[in-house]
Enzyme design. Structure first.
Site, PDB file in Angstrom:
ATOM      1  N   CYS A  79      -2.350  23.192  13.433  1.00  0.00           N
ATOM      2  CA  CYS A  79      -1.061  22.214  13.712  1.00  0.00           C
ATOM      3  C   CYS A  79      -1.206  20.745  12.854  1.00  0.00           C
ATOM      4  CB  CYS A  79      -0.902  21.907  15.128  1.00  0.00           C
ATOM      5  SG  CYS A  79       0.649  21.096  15.628  1.00  0.00           S
ATOM      6  N   HIS A 183       0.228  26.960  16.818  1.00  0.00           N
ATOM      7  CA  HIS A 183      -1.177  26.859  17.762  1.00  0.00           C
ATOM      8  C   HIS A 183      -1.363  28.183  18.050  1.00  0.00           C
ATOM      9  CE1 HIS A 183      -1.243  22.494  19.135  1.00  0.00           C
ATOM     10  NE2 HIS A 183       0.176  22.668  18.723  1.00  0.00           N
ATOM     11  N   GLU A 185      -4.132  29.374  19.495  1.00  0.00           N
ATOM     12  CA  GLU A 185      -4.539  29.730  20.877  1.00  0.00           C
ATOM     13  C   GLU A 185      -3.459  29.740  21.740  1.00  0.00           C
ATOM     14  OE1 GLU A 185      -3.959  25.059  20.527  1.00  0.00           O
ATOM     15  OE2 GLU A 185      -4.390  26.793  19.116  1.00  0.00           O
TER      16      GLU A 185
END
Length: 209
Positions: A79, A183, A185
């Site tokens: 990001c 992102h 994750e």
């Protein structure tokens, strides 16, 4: 061991939990010496570009991250961490970045919702990239008001894009340095497989530089 760089503006919890779920060792590092001892590194980021660069300078990370990138060891920006790898940003004024890649960070301009927030489909430009092995061309989770505008000479660094009223660089990479605007994750199976591929590069000690 994978270093997660803590400079006060990263989503450390979600990144570290993702690595835990994948079964890889990590350490949250707060000094350049700790970073340079690692086998691989993740530069996360949430917040404003200028504040992030100030924090990196104050903690001595700017030159250390450049040195790490030059070492051939795998480095992954997430990001804001992806944007910091580029030359400059116009977010709240003009700010210099790490200049590992050439290009600028620009604000979305248009009569549509800003920030760009939500799930967008990825378009793979370099499916042979080691980061994309076994990854399907699915959706990833984005939250950002600024996008990368690589210089023309850096177009070959684009591994994947997304569409949000324009082409948005989503994954970039050259040699041992990779990054995602989204992102990983928080991007389900697609994102976790990307992280797994990166962690495998670290574990194997592969130097792509």
């Amino acid at each position: 061991m994978i270093a997660i760089i803590d400079y006060g503006m990263g989503n450390l919890h979600s990144v570290s939990k993702a690595l835990e779920r994948l079964g890889y060792e990590y350490e949250i590092v707060e000094t350049p010496d700790q970073l340079l001892k690692a086998d691989g590194a993740i530069l996360p980021g949430v917040g404003a570009f200028g504040d992030a660069m100030r924090n990196l300078r104050d903690q001595g990370f700017v030159e250390a991250i450049r040195e790490f990138a030059d070492s051939g060891k795998p480095l992954f920006g997430i990001c804001l961490g992806m944007q910091l790898l580029f030359s400059q940003s116009e977010e709240h004024g003009q700010h210099e970045g790490l200049s590992i890649f050439k290009g600028a960070v620009r604000r979305f301009q248009g009569d549509y919702k800003i920030p760009h927030m939500g799930w967008n489909r990825l378009k793979f430009l370099q499916p042979e990239s080691p980061l994309l092995q076994g990854v399907e061309e699915g959706y990833a989770y984005f939250v950002h008001s600024y996008f990368l505008q690589p210089e023309t000479t850096e177009r070959e660094t684009l591994i994947a894009t997304a569409d949000y009223f324009q082409e948005v660089p989503a994954i970039i990479g050259r040699g041992n340095v990779f990054a995602t605007q989204f992102h990983p994750e928080k991007s389900g199976d697609v994102g976790m497989k990307l992280l797994d591929n990166f962690a495998k590069l670290v574990k194997e000690g592969v130097k792509h530089g």
